[in-house]
Design a protein around this motif. Structure first.
Motif, PDB file in Angstrom:
ATOM      1  N   MET A  34       0.851  -1.180   0.000  1.00 14.36           N
ATOM      2  CA  MET A  34       0.000   0.000   0.000  1.00 14.36           C
ATOM      3  C   MET A  34       0.888   1.232   0.000  1.00 14.36           C
ATOM      4  O   MET A  34       2.044   1.188   0.434  1.00 14.36           O
ATOM      5  CB  MET A  34      -0.906   0.018   1.234  1.00 14.36           C
ATOM      6  CG  MET A  34      -1.787  -1.212   1.387  1.00 14.36           C
ATOM      7  SD  MET A  34      -3.110  -1.304   0.185  1.00 14.36           S
ATOM      8  CE  MET A  34      -4.183   0.015   0.745  1.00 14.36           C
ATOM      9  N   GLY A  35       0.331   2.333  -0.460  1.00 19.97           N
ATOM     10  CA  GLY A  35       1.141   3.543  -0.502  1.00 19.97           C
ATOM     11  C   GLY A  35       0.319   4.801  -0.337  1.00 19.97           C
ATOM     12  O   GLY A  35      -0.916   4.782  -0.438  1.00 19.97           O
ATOM     13  N   TRP A  36       1.028   5.880  -0.069  1.00 23.43           N
ATOM     14  CA  TRP A  36       0.440   7.218  -0.026  1.00 23.43           C
ATOM     15  C   TRP A  36       1.155   8.092  -1.056  1.00 23.43           C
ATOM     16  O   TRP A  36       2.389   8.078  -1.136  1.00 23.43           O
ATOM     17  CB  TRP A  36       0.597   7.850   1.359  1.00 23.43           C
ATOM     18  CG  TRP A  36      -0.292   7.267   2.411  1.00 23.43           C
ATOM     19  CD1 TRP A  36       0.024   6.294   3.312  1.00 23.43           C
ATOM     20  CD2 TRP A  36      -1.649   7.634   2.686  1.00 23.43           C
ATOM     21  NE1 TRP A  36      -1.044   6.028   4.123  1.00 23.43           N
ATOM     22  CE2 TRP A  36      -2.082   6.847   3.763  1.00 23.43           C
ATOM     23  CE3 TRP A  36      -2.535   8.561   2.144  1.00 23.43           C
ATOM     24  CZ2 TRP A  36      -3.372   6.937   4.303  1.00 23.43           C
ATOM     25  CZ3 TRP A  36      -3.814   8.667   2.671  1.00 23.43           C
ATOM     26  CH2 TRP A  36      -4.219   7.849   3.738  1.00 23.43           C
ATOM     27  N   PHE A  37       0.380   8.826  -1.817  1.00 21.76           N
ATOM     28  CA  PHE A  37       0.882   9.808  -2.772  1.00 21.76           C
ATOM     29  C   PHE A  37       0.221  11.147  -2.454  1.00 21.76           C
ATOM     30  O   PHE A  37      -0.778  11.202  -1.747  1.00 21.76           O
ATOM     31  CB  PHE A  37       0.537   9.393  -4.205  1.00 21.76           C
ATOM     32  CG  PHE A  37       1.359   8.253  -4.736  1.00 21.76           C
ATOM     33  CD1 PHE A  37       1.153   6.959  -4.289  1.00 21.76           C
ATOM     34  CD2 PHE A  37       2.340   8.467  -5.698  1.00 21.76           C
ATOM     35  CE1 PHE A  37       1.906   5.897  -4.774  1.00 21.76           C
ATOM     36  CE2 PHE A  37       3.093   7.421  -6.199  1.00 21.76           C
ATOM     37  CZ  PHE A  37       2.879   6.135  -5.739  1.00 21.76           C
ATOM     38  N   ARG A  38       0.777  12.216  -3.008  1.00 22.58           N
ATOM     39  CA  ARG A  38       0.140  13.521  -2.863  1.00 22.58           C
ATOM     40  C   ARG A  38       0.235  14.301  -4.168  1.00 22.58           C
ATOM     41  O   ARG A  38       1.133  14.070  -4.977  1.00 22.58           O
ATOM     42  CB  ARG A  38       0.749  14.315  -1.707  1.00 22.58           C
ATOM     43  CG  ARG A  38       2.210  14.696  -1.874  1.00 22.58           C
ATOM     44  CD  ARG A  38       2.734  15.297  -0.571  1.00 22.58           C
ATOM     45  NE  ARG A  38       4.133  15.710  -0.680  1.00 22.58           N
ATOM     46  CZ  ARG A  38       4.869  16.133   0.340  1.00 22.58           C
ATOM     47  NH1 ARG A  38       4.344  16.194   1.566  1.00 22.58           N
ATOM     48  NH2 ARG A  38       6.122  16.492   0.153  1.00 22.58           N
ATOM     49  N   LEU A  39      -0.722  15.209  -4.328  1.00 24.11           N
ATOM     50  CA  LEU A  39      -0.820  15.972  -5.563  1.00 24.11           C
ATOM     51  C   LEU A  39      -1.024  17.434  -5.247  1.00 24.11           C
ATOM     52  O   LEU A  39      -1.934  17.805  -4.504  1.00 24.11           O
ATOM     53  CB  LEU A  39      -1.990  15.445  -6.406  1.00 24.11           C
ATOM     54  CG  LEU A  39      -2.213  16.114  -7.755  1.00 24.11           C
ATOM     55  CD1 LEU A  39      -1.012  15.894  -8.664  1.00 24.11           C
ATOM     56  CD2 LEU A  39      -3.482  15.585  -8.404  1.00 24.11           C
ATOM     57  N   VAL A  40      -0.150  18.237  -5.822  1.00 23.50           N
ATOM     58  CA  VAL A  40      -0.264  19.685  -5.747  1.00 23.50           C
ATOM     59  C   VAL A  40      -0.633  20.184  -7.145  1.00 23.50           C
ATOM     60  O   VAL A  40      -0.052  19.715  -8.123  1.00 23.50           O
ATOM     61  CB  VAL A  40       1.065  20.324  -5.298  1.00 23.50           C
ATOM     62  CG1 VAL A  40       0.971  21.847  -5.341  1.00 23.50           C
ATOM     63  CG2 VAL A  40       1.439  19.838  -3.910  1.00 23.50           C
TER      64      VAL A  40
END
Length: 123
Positions: A34-40
């Protein structure tokens, strides 16, 4: 149909903490990464943290030492504890379920995605 739902985002002052949760349903994810990503806005989706089926973890250099990813397979849930938050951590955070037992920093390595939760860090 597998589904991931994030929660825990919000507005916090610089130096503060937030804990994101990602609840999975529709299938069991205990044997995959599982993972976490972020978007700006205006930028590409950025890898934040990943966790293997065996609970080995990895982090982006920008968050290492401040963020901690964990999983509770009994609850089919992963978490992202975010400490010492900075204004540059402001983004929409997405959790993702991978295609293999080992996490990747690549967006394409993940099969299922949540809808995202907004994190805003004020200075």
């Amino acid at each position: 149909q597998a589904q991931l739902v994030e929660s825990g985002g919000g507005l916090v002052q610089a130096g503060g903490s937030l804990r994101l949760s990602c609840a999975a349903s529709g299938r069991t994810f205990s044997s995959i990464a599982m993972g976490w990503f972020r978007l700006v806005p205006g930028k590409e989706r950025e890898f934040v943290a990943g966790i293997n089926w065996s609970e080995g973890t990895g982090y982006a250099p920008s968050v290492k030492g401040r963020f901690n990813i964990s999983r509770d397979n009994a609850k089919n849930t992963i978490y992202l504890q975010m400490n010492s938050l900075k204004p540059e951590d402001t983004a929409v955070y997405y959790c993702a379920a991978g295609r293999s037992p080992y996490f990747s920093t690549l967006f394409s390595a993940y099969e299922y995605w949540g809808q995202g939760t907004q994190v805003t860090v004020s200075s």
